[in-house]
Design an enzyme around this catalytic site. Structure first.
Site, PDB file in Angstrom:
ATOM      1  N   LYS A   1      53.263  41.312  32.177  1.00 39.32           N
ATOM      2  CA  LYS A   1      52.562  40.707  33.319  1.00 39.32           C
ATOM      3  C   LYS A   1      53.592  40.343  34.377  1.00 39.32           C
ATOM      4  CE  LYS A   1      48.297  39.468  34.445  1.00 39.32           C
ATOM      5  NZ  LYS A   1      47.041  40.106  34.042  1.00 39.32           N
TER       6      LYS A   1
ATOM      7  N   GLY B   1      33.025  32.801  39.779  1.00 40.97           N
ATOM      8  CA  GLY B   1      33.949  33.769  40.390  1.00 40.97           C
ATOM      9  C   GLY B   1      33.156  34.941  40.910  1.00 40.97           C
TER      10      GLY B   1
ATOM     11  N   GLY C   1      34.724  37.571  42.714  1.00 40.09           N
ATOM     12  CA  GLY C   1      35.716  38.534  43.191  1.00 40.09           C
ATOM     13  C   GLY C   1      35.478  39.893  42.567  1.00 40.09           C
ATOM     14  N   ASN C   2      36.552  40.605  42.322  1.00 47.49           N
ATOM     15  CA  ASN C   2      36.421  41.944  41.750  1.00 47.49           C
ATOM     16  C   ASN C   2      35.640  41.896  40.442  1.00 47.49           C
ATOM     17  OD1 ASN C   2      36.731  44.369  40.464  1.00 47.49           O
ATOM     18  ND2 ASN C   2      38.942  44.482  40.656  1.00 47.49           N
TER      19      ASN C   2
ATOM     20  N   GLY D   1      33.998  39.167  38.749  1.00 50.52           N
ATOM     21  CA  GLY D   1      32.728  38.442  38.749  1.00 50.52           C
ATOM     22  C   GLY D   1      31.670  39.125  39.607  1.00 50.52           C
TER      23      GLY D   1
HETATM   24  P1  NAD Z   1      39.697  38.078  42.498  1.00 52.11           P
HETATM   25  O1  NAD Z   1      40.799  37.466  43.266  1.00 52.11           O
HETATM   26  O2  NAD Z   1      39.087  39.351  42.959  1.00 52.11           O
HETATM   27  O3  NAD Z   1      38.485  37.034  42.322  1.00 52.11           O
HETATM   28  C1  NAD Z   1      38.644  35.721  41.898  1.00 52.11           C
HETATM   29  C2  NAD Z   1      37.370  34.974  42.234  1.00 52.11           C
HETATM   30  O4  NAD Z   1      37.479  33.635  41.773  1.00 52.11           O
HETATM   31  C3  NAD Z   1      37.064  34.862  43.724  1.00 52.11           C
HETATM   32  O5  NAD Z   1      35.664  34.977  43.936  1.00 52.11           O
HETATM   33  C4  NAD Z   1      37.518  33.453  44.076  1.00 52.11           C
HETATM   34  O6  NAD Z   1      36.833  32.948  45.200  1.00 52.11           O
HETATM   35  C5  NAD Z   1      37.139  32.745  42.811  1.00 52.11           C
HETATM   36  N1  NAD Z   1      37.869  31.492  42.620  1.00 52.11           N
HETATM   37  C6  NAD Z   1      39.149  31.213  42.954  1.00 52.11           C
HETATM   38  N2  NAD Z   1      39.424  29.938  42.654  1.00 52.11           N
HETATM   39  C7  NAD Z   1      38.324  29.421  42.089  1.00 52.11           C
HETATM   40  C8  NAD Z   1      37.984  28.151  41.567  1.00 52.11           C
HETATM   41  N3  NAD Z   1      38.877  27.167  41.548  1.00 52.11           N
HETATM   42  N4  NAD Z   1      36.737  27.985  41.069  1.00 52.11           N
HETATM   43  C9  NAD Z   1      35.843  28.991  41.083  1.00 52.11           C
HETATM   44  N5  NAD Z   1      36.101  30.196  41.584  1.00 52.11           N
HETATM   45  C10 NAD Z   1      37.316  30.411  42.076  1.00 52.11           C
HETATM   46  O7  NAD Z   1      40.259  38.221  40.992  1.00 52.11           O
HETATM   47  P2  NAD Z   1      39.689  39.130  39.835  1.00 52.11           P
HETATM   48  O8  NAD Z   1      40.473  40.396  39.808  1.00 52.11           O
HETATM   49  O9  NAD Z   1      38.205  39.174  39.937  1.00 52.11           O
HETATM   50  O10 NAD Z   1      40.143  38.286  38.552  1.00 52.11           O
HETATM   51  C11 NAD Z   1      39.374  37.192  38.056  1.00 52.11           C
HETATM   52  C12 NAD Z   1      39.832  36.889  36.641  1.00 52.11           C
HETATM   53  O11 NAD Z   1      39.665  38.049  35.836  1.00 52.11           O
HETATM   54  C13 NAD Z   1      41.300  36.483  36.477  1.00 52.11           C
HETATM   55  O12 NAD Z   1      41.395  35.557  35.428  1.00 52.11           O
HETATM   56  C14 NAD Z   1      41.976  37.783  36.073  1.00 52.11           C
HETATM   57  O13 NAD Z   1      43.186  37.575  35.362  1.00 52.11           O
HETATM   58  C15 NAD Z   1      40.898  38.359  35.196  1.00 52.11           C
HETATM   59  N6  NAD Z   1      40.985  39.807  34.997  1.00 52.11           N
HETATM   60  C16 NAD Z   1      40.943  40.663  36.048  1.00 52.11           C
HETATM   61  C17 NAD Z   1      40.981  42.040  35.812  1.00 52.11           C
HETATM   62  C18 NAD Z   1      40.817  43.031  36.920  1.00 52.11           C
HETATM   63  O14 NAD Z   1      40.629  44.217  36.618  1.00 52.11           O
HETATM   64  N7  NAD Z   1      40.826  42.624  38.173  1.00 52.11           N
HETATM   65  C19 NAD Z   1      41.127  42.522  34.503  1.00 52.11           C
HETATM   66  C20 NAD Z   1      41.175  41.614  33.455  1.00 52.11           C
HETATM   67  C21 NAD Z   1      41.094  40.254  33.717  1.00 52.11           C
END
Ligand code: NAD
Length: 406
Positions: A103, A214, A216-217, A219
């Site tokens: 990571k 969440g 983002g990507n 959620g």
């Molecule tokens: P992202 O940046 O696209 O989205 C994160 C989301 O969380 C956003 O909607 C943001 O507004 C929200 N957020 C931020 N702070 C917050 C808070 N305090 N309370 C509530 N919501 C909040 O990130 P992502 O890629 O969607 O990743 C989200 C999680 O999934 C992380 O823990 C990441 O490690 C995990 N993850 C991501 C992937 C991937 O393919 N992107 C793969 C495995 C795990």
């Protein structure tokens, strides 16, 4: 509160009490193979120079090259990166892909940088670490606040420095830069496949009420996929606000509302709630998909969902895990639930090395049986060892890593 690395090690201690893997093997897994801290000088738009702190942790490569995303966040620090790297080692083993755990990250709020500054910072991270990266050595990917565009800058920088033209050193790239079809929704979709595989065994109804933290990507895609599959998404949230509508949100409209207003707040027909309240809503499935440590000693008792699907990494602390277990709330653990992302990353790496391009359908058709296998293998390990799914996942992963290390 414990830092995420202490949480990860507490999980390792717990699994070694359930199944004996031998002290020497567990001791090896208590430390990463190496953790690297770098300083990255960046020329800012105003002509000044700022130094940023960056990281790469290479945890374990028994199963293949180190694999894991790069996080840009003001709170990112070495213990968080070490924990995430450890979970990647477990996750790759759980998913059954030939990759190890790594990571990376930079302590930065990317919202405060111009696009040019962000590009120079991202290229700076690669310059400092190019020696240890490579398709057969260490393969980064996006994570929180890092995007396909950032991966494109990084793979370009890596090619400039090393001459490597495979583009297989970074995954999560845009399609035109060697990315895979289906990588965007892969984590949310993989989570849905895992949920679907276990739904009946976990006693959930055919149509579930789902609350997602969440947007983002991960959620956002998960919300869309659950709704497309006839489940009722009652609540979603982002860093600024949360909304709930008990008879289900129209996600197309929620997205449009977010685009026009910049947030979720005041979505017509829905109630504004806090992110804390979202976690405590009565529902069938709660999906934390934002950050770590959101369900803790303080609020675990108030969780009313029947099952929690951990799409974020490390959203439940070990103490909270125990509270949920006692309350008979099943947790589908992150290392299984969000492993669809790294599995499609592995597909991307494989396509790059073989110079192939798979369609989205091919990608999803390959993903589905892998997620089903992982889910059922873990369910079996948990039943056999009379433990919960997280420990089932750790048992499966440690068996696979240990076998390779021996
Ligand atoms: P992202 O940046 O696209 O989205 C994160 C989301 O969380 C956003 O909607 C943001 O507004 C929200 N957020 C931020 N702070 C917050 C808070 N305090 N309370 C509530 N919501 C909040 O990130 P992502 O890629 O969607 O990743 C989200 C999680 O999934 C992380 O823990 C990441 O490690 C995990 N993850 C991501 C992937 C991937 O393919 N992107 C793969 C495995 C795990």
């Amino acid at each position: 509160m414990q830092n995420p690395y202490q949480n990860a090690m507490a999980q390792l201690d717990k699994v070694s009490k359930i199944k004996n893997f031998g002290d020497e093997f567990i001791a090896r897994l208590r430390q990463p193979d190496r953790d690297i801290r770098i300083s990255i000088p960046v020329k800012m738009d105003d002509g000044s120079e700022r130094i940023f702190e960056g990281y790469r942790v290479e945890y374990n490569n028994a199963l293949g090259p180190y694999k894991g995303g790069i996080r840009y966040h003001p709170d990112t620090e070495i213990n968080e990166v070490k924990a995430l790297a450890f979970w990647m080692a477990i996750k790759c083993a759980v998913a059954g892909i030939p990759m190890g755990g790594g990571k990376g990250g930079i302590t930065v709020d990317p919202k405060n940088l111009s696009k040019g500054e962000l590009e120079r910072l991202s290229r700076g991270w690669v310059k400092r670490l190019a020696d240890i990266l490579g398709p057969r050595k260490d393969v980064p990917a996006p994570d929180v606040n890092t995007t396909p565009e950032i991966m494109a800058w990084m793979v370009d920088e890596f090619e400039k420095i090393t001459g490597d033209k495979t583009r297989a050193t970074f995954t999560g790239k845009p399609i035109e830069n060697g990315g895979s079809q289906g990588r965007g929704p892969a984590t949310g979709l993989g989570g849905f496949y895992v949920f679907n595989s276990l739904r009946a065994q976990l006693g959930l109804p055919e149509q579930c009420k789902v609350a997602i933290q969440g947007f983002g990507n991960v959620g956002g895609n998960a919300a869309r996929i659950f709704a497309e599959n006839k489940h009722i998404v009652i609540a979603v949230s982002d860093s600024k606000s949360a909304i709930v509508k008990e008879d289900g949100l129209d996600l197309g409209q929620v997205e449009a509302h977010k685009k026009t207003t910049g947030g979720l707040k005041d979505f017509p027909g829905a109630r504004n709630i806090t992110n804390e309240e979202l976690l405590e809503l009565p529902c069938d499935l709660l999906v934390p998909a934002a950050f770590e440590n959101v369900i803790t000693n303080d609020n675990a008792d108030k969780v009313k969902a029947k099952v929690v699907l951990e799409l974020a990494n490390g959203p439940i602390t070990p103490e909270a895990d125990e509270i949920l277990f006692k309350k008979n709330i099943q947790v589908i653990p992150d290392v299984l639930a969000n492993s669809g992302g790294v599995t499609v990353s592995y597909f991307e790496w494989d396509q790059n090395l073989k110079n192939e391009t798979w369609s989205e359908k091919e990608v999803f058709d390959k993903l589905l049986p892998m997620m089903n296998d992982a889910a059922q293998n873990i369910f079996k390990r948990a039943e056999e060892n009379k433990t919960h799914l997280r420990m089932g996942a750790f048992i499966l992963a440690l068996e696979r890593i240990k076998e390779k290390m021996l």
